[in-house]
Scaffold this motif. Structure first.
Motif, PDB file in Angstrom:
ATOM      1  N   ASP A 500       0.865  -1.358  -0.031  1.00  0.00           N
ATOM      2  CA  ASP A 500       0.146   0.071   0.158  1.00  0.00           C
ATOM      3  C   ASP A 500       0.911   1.291  -0.021  1.00  0.00           C
ATOM      4  O   ASP A 500       1.734   1.278  -0.799  1.00  0.00           O
ATOM      5  N   GLY A 501       0.772   2.132   0.872  1.00  0.00           N
ATOM      6  CA  GLY A 501       1.464   3.301   0.860  1.00  0.00           C
ATOM      7  C   GLY A 501       2.360   3.368   2.142  1.00  0.00           C
ATOM      8  O   GLY A 501       2.754   4.455   2.680  1.00  0.00           O
ATOM      9  N   MET A 502       2.618   2.217   2.801  1.00  0.00           N
ATOM     10  CA  MET A 502       3.307   2.150   3.913  1.00  0.00           C
ATOM     11  C   MET A 502       4.610   2.678   3.847  1.00  0.00           C
ATOM     12  O   MET A 502       5.331   3.072   4.707  1.00  0.00           O
ATOM     13  N   ASP A 503       5.312   2.457   2.987  1.00  0.00           N
ATOM     14  CA  ASP A 503       6.687   2.499   2.783  1.00  0.00           C
ATOM     15  C   ASP A 503       7.112   3.319   1.695  1.00  0.00           C
ATOM     16  O   ASP A 503       7.108   2.709   0.234  1.00  0.00           O
ATOM     17  N   PRO A 504       7.255   4.674   1.563  1.00  0.00           N
ATOM     18  CA  PRO A 504       7.584   5.425   0.360  1.00  0.00           C
ATOM     19  C   PRO A 504       8.733   5.125  -0.650  1.00  0.00           C
ATOM     20  O   PRO A 504       8.667   5.309  -1.617  1.00  0.00           O
ATOM     21  N   ALA A 505       9.795   4.353   0.084  1.00  0.00           N
ATOM     22  CA  ALA A 505      10.954   3.989  -0.263  1.00  0.00           C
ATOM     23  C   ALA A 505      10.619   2.795  -1.561  1.00  0.00           C
ATOM     24  O   ALA A 505      11.093   2.914  -2.843  1.00  0.00           O
ATOM     25  N   ILE A 506       9.831   1.955  -1.127  1.00  0.00           N
ATOM     26  CA  ILE A 506       9.359   0.756  -2.024  1.00  0.00           C
ATOM     27  C   ILE A 506       8.518   1.288  -3.117  1.00  0.00           C
ATOM     28  O   ILE A 506       8.849   1.016  -4.132  1.00  0.00           O
ATOM     29  N   LEU A 507       7.786   2.378  -2.902  1.00  0.00           N
ATOM     30  CA  LEU A 507       6.993   2.957  -4.116  1.00  0.00           C
ATOM     31  C   LEU A 507       7.667   3.718  -4.887  1.00  0.00           C
ATOM     32  O   LEU A 507       7.741   3.602  -6.319  1.00  0.00           O
ATOM     33  N   ASN A 508       8.738   4.380  -4.459  1.00  0.00           N
ATOM     34  CA  ASN A 508      10.099   4.812  -5.592  1.00  0.00           C
ATOM     35  C   ASN A 508      10.670   3.810  -6.195  1.00  0.00           C
ATOM     36  O   ASN A 508      11.014   3.824  -7.334  1.00  0.00           O
ATOM     37  N   TRP A 509      11.188   2.834  -5.493  1.00  0.00           N
ATOM     38  CA  TRP A 509      11.937   1.742  -6.396  1.00  0.00           C
ATOM     39  C   TRP A 509      10.791   0.994  -7.560  1.00  0.00           C
ATOM     40  O   TRP A 509      11.351   0.846  -8.370  1.00  0.00           O
ATOM     41  N   ILE A 510       9.692   0.993  -7.106  1.00  0.00           N
ATOM     42  CA  ILE A 510       8.475   0.580  -8.006  1.00  0.00           C
ATOM     43  C   ILE A 510       8.599   1.560  -9.214  1.00  0.00           C
ATOM     44  O   ILE A 510       8.608   0.848 -10.480  1.00  0.00           O
ATOM     45  N   ARG A 511       8.452   2.739  -9.071  1.00  0.00           N
ATOM     46  CA  ARG A 511       8.422   3.657 -10.271  1.00  0.00           C
ATOM     47  C   ARG A 511       9.679   3.578 -10.990  1.00  0.00           C
ATOM     48  O   ARG A 511       9.673   3.804 -12.119  1.00  0.00           O
ATOM     49  N   GLU A 512      10.950   3.296 -10.465  1.00  0.00           N
ATOM     50  CA  GLU A 512      12.175   3.096 -11.257  1.00  0.00           C
ATOM     51  C   GLU A 512      12.449   1.757 -11.780  1.00  0.00           C
ATOM     52  O   GLU A 512      13.244   1.598 -12.290  1.00  0.00           O
ATOM     53  N   GLY A 513      11.487   0.865 -11.595  1.00  0.00           N
ATOM     54  CA  GLY A 513      11.304  -0.480 -12.260  1.00  0.00           C
ATOM     55  C   GLY A 513      12.460  -1.179 -11.743  1.00  0.00           C
ATOM     56  O   GLY A 513      12.943  -2.162 -12.436  1.00  0.00           O
ATOM     57  N   LYS A 514      13.038  -1.014 -10.316  1.00  0.00           N
ATOM     58  CA  LYS A 514      13.981  -1.903  -9.742  1.00  0.00           C
ATOM     59  C   LYS A 514      13.352  -3.322  -9.477  1.00  0.00           C
ATOM     60  O   LYS A 514      12.309  -3.368  -9.254  1.00  0.00           O
ATOM     61  N   TYR A 515      14.203  -4.253  -9.342  1.00  0.00           N
ATOM     62  CA  TYR A 515      13.838  -5.661  -8.784  1.00  0.00           C
ATOM     63  C   TYR A 515      13.982  -5.383  -7.114  1.00  0.00           C
ATOM     64  O   TYR A 515      14.944  -4.829  -6.735  1.00  0.00           O
ATOM     65  N   ILE A 516      12.861  -6.054  -6.490  1.00  0.00           N
ATOM     66  CA  ILE A 516      12.472  -5.752  -5.158  1.00  0.00           C
ATOM     67  C   ILE A 516      12.477  -7.306  -4.627  1.00  0.00           C
ATOM     68  O   ILE A 516      11.557  -8.008  -5.046  1.00  0.00           O
ATOM     69  N   PHE A 517      13.127  -7.470  -3.492  1.00  0.00           N
ATOM     70  CA  PHE A 517      12.811  -8.532  -2.724  1.00  0.00           C
ATOM     71  C   PHE A 517      12.279  -8.353  -1.379  1.00  0.00           C
ATOM     72  O   PHE A 517      12.830  -7.654  -0.645  1.00  0.00           O
ATOM     73  N   LEU A 518      10.968  -8.867  -1.092  1.00  0.00           N
ATOM     74  CA  LEU A 518      10.385  -8.483   0.052  1.00  0.00           C
ATOM     75  C   LEU A 518      10.340  -9.704   0.811  1.00  0.00           C
ATOM     76  O   LEU A 518       9.900 -10.983   0.266  1.00  0.00           O
ATOM     77  N   TYR A 519      10.829  -9.789   1.909  1.00  0.00           N
ATOM     78  CA  TYR A 519      11.031 -11.144   2.585  1.00  0.00           C
ATOM     79  C   TYR A 519      10.729 -11.306   4.220  1.00  0.00           C
ATOM     80  O   TYR A 519      10.669 -10.138   4.616  1.00  0.00           O
ATOM     81  N   GLY A 520      10.561 -12.209   4.776  1.00  0.00           N
ATOM     82  CA  GLY A 520      10.080 -12.504   6.071  1.00  0.00           C
ATOM     83  C   GLY A 520      10.696 -13.879   6.878  1.00  0.00           C
ATOM     84  O   GLY A 520      10.999 -14.782   6.158  1.00  0.00           O
ATOM     85  N   GLY A 521      10.208 -13.876   7.987  1.00  0.00           N
ATOM     86  CA  GLY A 521      10.719 -15.054   8.800  1.00  0.00           C
ATOM     87  C   GLY A 521      11.396 -14.540  10.084  1.00  0.00           C
ATOM     88  O   GLY A 521      11.592 -13.401  10.367  1.00  0.00           O
ATOM     89  N   ASP A 522      11.853 -15.663  10.881  1.00  0.00           N
ATOM     90  CA  ASP A 522      12.608 -15.201  12.090  1.00  0.00           C
ATOM     91  C   ASP A 522      13.960 -16.095  12.281  1.00  0.00           C
ATOM     92  O   ASP A 522      14.481 -15.834  13.247  1.00  0.00           O
ATOM     93  N   ASP A 523      14.135 -16.931  11.337  1.00  0.00           N
ATOM     94  CA  ASP A 523      15.413 -17.447  11.318  1.00  0.00           C
ATOM     95  C   ASP A 523      16.428 -16.794  10.644  1.00  0.00           C
ATOM     96  O   ASP A 523      16.745 -16.450   9.540  1.00  0.00           O
ATOM     97  N   ILE A 524      17.257 -16.037  11.702  1.00  0.00           N
ATOM     98  CA  ILE A 524      18.402 -15.200  11.221  1.00  0.00           C
ATOM     99  C   ILE A 524      19.644 -15.834  10.565  1.00  0.00           C
ATOM    100  O   ILE A 524      20.036 -15.025   9.606  1.00  0.00           O
ATOM    101  N   GLU A 525      19.707 -17.082  10.691  1.00  0.00           N
ATOM    102  CA  GLU A 525      20.750 -17.689   9.874  1.00  0.00           C
ATOM    103  C   GLU A 525      20.307 -17.906   8.399  1.00  0.00           C
ATOM    104  O   GLU A 525      21.085 -17.598   7.402  1.00  0.00           O
ATOM    105  N   TRP A 526      19.091 -18.239   8.126  1.00  0.00           N
ATOM    106  CA  TRP A 526      18.698 -18.187   6.763  1.00  0.00           C
ATOM    107  C   TRP A 526      18.396 -16.938   6.302  1.00  0.00           C
ATOM    108  O   TRP A 526      18.849 -16.525   5.034  1.00  0.00           O
ATOM    109  N   ILE A 527      18.258 -15.952   7.022  1.00  0.00           N
ATOM    110  CA  ILE A 527      18.114 -14.634   6.759  1.00  0.00           C
ATOM    111  C   ILE A 527      19.703 -13.901   5.944  1.00  0.00           C
ATOM    112  O   ILE A 527      19.711 -13.473   5.174  1.00  0.00           O
TER     113      ILE A 527
END
Length: 727
Positions: A500-527
């Protein structure tokens, strides 16, 4: 002063026998069948209806005022005379006395005469029962107590005023009252026993009167609880009248024969024995009446519930009937508190308005309140600017009535109420349990907040609009199901929908056509491994890549904050990727995703074959499995993958790097990911909190489209609250 012997010779033989041995034989008869048959044989009601309640109030007032406390004097004042000055009240019992005064006087004479002539108590009791044959059981008791109160009240009235009134003093001397009062200390046990028995008589009488007042519309003699209680009434009536005979005998004999009469302790023992018996009768009757009242209450609740159901199936000209039934039906108090001024107001402020009922417990979180306040303010501004029919929000707090309402709970409630800028119900106890049952069963409220929307006529236009608020905010106005369906038709499976509009930086990256990895979890080794590998591959493929960590969902807010905060701190310290520093933003992200899922469930479209719902189900399932990543190019989502498939695809870059120049990074990665996915097929899992409301009867796996197996899981969070149950 006459001696005891001389005084005894003056007494009738029957009275002398009573002093010597008492009338114990009849007391030990208890509920003898033959004796009770004699009582029931005297009962021949002629159908006359007598409202004895006004007379009973008068009798209670007399007997409660005529009480000797610890030999110090009569107790003044009584809670039974609050309406004595009311003209309507006086008229009601005057009307009763006009009809019944003759009967009361006859019984009064019978009580006095039998005491003086030495009449046997059982025979006297039956004689009174015969006098009262045409009356109902409750009337028999009240009339007998009225006759007793006539003599007993006169005795104590003289005792109270004879020192200040000459006429009373002369009459008191005739009745030997000054001498009796001189020995009041020695008579304490006698009067204590007398007072105890009188109170027991009043309690049993009140029980029988209450029994007569049970509404026949809700309980009949066929109901076992009532039939069992009614079978015990003749016994209660007999022993109460019998006790009145004993009490009258005490007072009459005391004033007739003087202080020598009461030197024996036999009568005090007999009164105490009857007191014990009447208390047992009272306890049994009261227990049975409580069972009957519970039965009636349940019947009334069923009727009220059906009425509430019918109310929502009926067309109304406005919303007042519906709101009164749900919040508070009477007009004796102001049931709402206005959000800004905090003044008490009437339900009329909601007439013909769109009303959003915010229904929750007292555990509504600060995050939820903050977002709701923001959306509420935006929506109010929009509706004002557009000059359209505004809506009002009303907080309806639902609490467990079985939990004691303590000062900390009251403070918690007041704290929540003070924060809310909308209308709130003044106190949770205003909401009837039938309304709570309706809200739980019909609107599927468990404990998580829901937002039921009513139109100006009180019709439900959305059973829960809170999902719409989380997903679309004020754009969801007027928060109806029709609006919800229309908004979904405009949505596609894109990164913009997720963030949505939660993160202005992501909206800018979208407009710039960048590749974006959105990721989650709590396993720090995997992260660590995932972010490091993703960055190395991006550098090798020469593509602009951004990564954002969005945490993970959790049913327990504190646990989520601690786990996510540790991961955020590590990611920031090691500069692994971007993060959302504000944990409220993390909470809101996952709340929106879950709201999308529940919105589809509510609309009955959770198993439709559209790309959006299938990918949403995958994402929520992957989160439960511990980790995931979404790759997008601009706003277009390329891959939505489980941790066990996304990372291997990146690690095997050498196997698909040759396709990057011709097909592009996104297509080459997706094709290799799908090969791994087809072999691995990660397992899907969904958890539904039992406190969360609607739970689908069935659910299809987003991976294989088969119906998923439904399990029940018990999770202990090792906190002081009751563990949450998931299904």
């Amino acid at each position: 002063m006459a001696t005891l012997t001389t005084a005894s010779k003056m007494m009738p033989p029957a009275m002398q026998r009573l002093i010597k041995g008492g009338d114990r034989s009849m007391i030990t008869m208890s509920d003898d069948t033959a004796m009770m048959k004699q009582v029931t044989d005297t009962h021949a009601p002629d159908g006359r209806e007598v409202d004895v309640k006004p007379l009973l109030l008068l009798v209670e007032d007399i007997l409660n005022r005529a009480t000797l406390t610890a030999g110090t004097g009569p107790t003044m004042g009584s809670p039974y005379a609050e309406n004595m000055e009311d003209k309507g009240y006086q008229a009601s019992f005057n009307a009763v006395l006009d009809v019944l005064s003759y009967t009361i006087e006859r019984i009064s004479c019978e009580l006095s005469a039998k005491a003086l002539t030495g009449g046997e108590a059982h025979a006297t009791t039956l004689a009174i029962c015969n006098m009262l044959a045409p009356f109902s059981w409750d009337a028999k008791l009240v009339l007998t107590l009225a006759a007793f109160a006539f003599n007993y009240g006169e005795f104590w009235l003289l005792a109270q005023i004879y020192t200040t009134n000459q006429l009373a003093k002369s009459m008191a001397i005739l009745k030997q009252l000054p001498m009796i009062m001189e020995h009041s200390g020695a008579l304490k046990s006698r009067f204590d026993a007398l007072n105890g028995l009188i109170q027991a008589m009043l309690k049993v009488t009140r029980c029988v009167v209450d029994l007569k007042d049970l509404p026949s519309a809700y309980i009949s003699s066929e109901v076992p609880a009532l039939s069992a209680t009614m079978a015990h009434v003749p016994t209660a009536v007999y022993w109460t009248i019998r006790s009145a005979v004993a009490c009258a005998s005490q007072i009459t004999s005391l004033t007739s024969y003087g202080i020598e009469y009461i030197s024996s302790t036999t009568e005090a023992w007999e009164l105490s024995t009857m007191d014990h018996k009447l208390k047992n009768i009272y306890e049994h009757l009261q227990k049975q009446i409580d069972i009957c009242k519970q039965y009636i209450e349940e019947k009334r609740d069923i009727e009220a519930y059906q009425t509430l159901l019918n109310l929502f199936e009926t067309i109304h000209i406005d919303n007042m009937k519906v709101l009164k039934a749900l919040i508070y039906p009477k007009d004796d108090i102001l049931p709402l508190v206005e959000g800004t001024s905090k003044k008490r107001v009437n339900l009329e402020v909601l007439r013909r308005r769109n009303v959003l009922l915010l229904i929750s417990g007292l555990d509504i979180s600060q995050d939820e309140l903050s977002i709701l306040e923001q959306i509420h303010g935006e929506s109010k501004l929009q509706t004002t600017q557009r000059q359209i029919n505004q809506y009002e929000v009303v907080w309806v707090p639902i609490v467990d009535r079985s939990v004691k309402w303590t000062d900390p709970v009251q403070k918690q409630f007041e704290s929540l109420q003070s924060r809310m800028p909308w209308y709130t119900v003044y106190h949770p106890n205003l909401i009837h349990k039938v309304a709570i049952r309706f809200i739980r069963e019909q609107w599927h409220f468990r404990n998580k907040p829901i937002l039921v929307v009513l139109d100006p006529q009180g019709k439900v236009v959305s059973p829960n609009a809170i999902h719409m608020m989380w997903i679309w905010g004020s754009n969801a106005f007027p928060f109806t199901t029709l609006r919800e369906e229309a908004l979904w038709k405009e949505e596609e499976w894109t990164l913009e929908l997720l963030v949505d509009g939660m993160d202005p930086a992501i909206l800018n990256w979208i407009r710039e056509g960048k590749y974006i990895f959105l990721y989650g979890g709590d396993d720090i080794e995997w992260i660590r491994k995932f972010t490091t590998t993703a960055r190395q591959v991006a550098m090798a493929a020469r593509i602009p890549l951004e990564m954002v960590y969005v945490g993970k969902s959790s049913k327990r807010e504190q646990e989520q904050r601690e786990q996510v905060q540790r991961a955020i701190d590590t990611i920031n310290d090691e500069k692994l990727s971007s993060t959302w520093q504000d944990l409220t933003l993390v909470w809101y992200f996952w709340t929106r995703l879950e709201s999308m899922f529940f919105s589809k469930i509510q609309l009955g479209k959770v198993d439709e074959h559209g790309l959006l719902i299938q990918q949403l189900k995958r994402l929520l399932s992957f989160d439960k499995a511990g980790g995931w990543a979404i790759l997008s190019k601009g706003s277009s989502i390329v891959v939505n993958g489980h941790r066990n498939t996304v990372l291997p695809a990146l690690l095997e870059y050498d196997l698909w790097k040759e396709h990057v120049p011709t097909k592009g990074y996104d297509v080459a990665f997706k094709e290799h990911y799908e090969k791994i996915h087809d072999v691995a097929h990660p397992c899907c899992r969904f958890e539904f909190q039992s406190a969360g409301g609607r739970i689908p009867e069935s659910l299809r796996c987003p991976e294989c489209q088969r119906l998923m197996e439904k399990l029940t899981t018990f999770v202990c969070c090792h906190e002081k609250v009751v563990p949450t149950i998931y299904e």
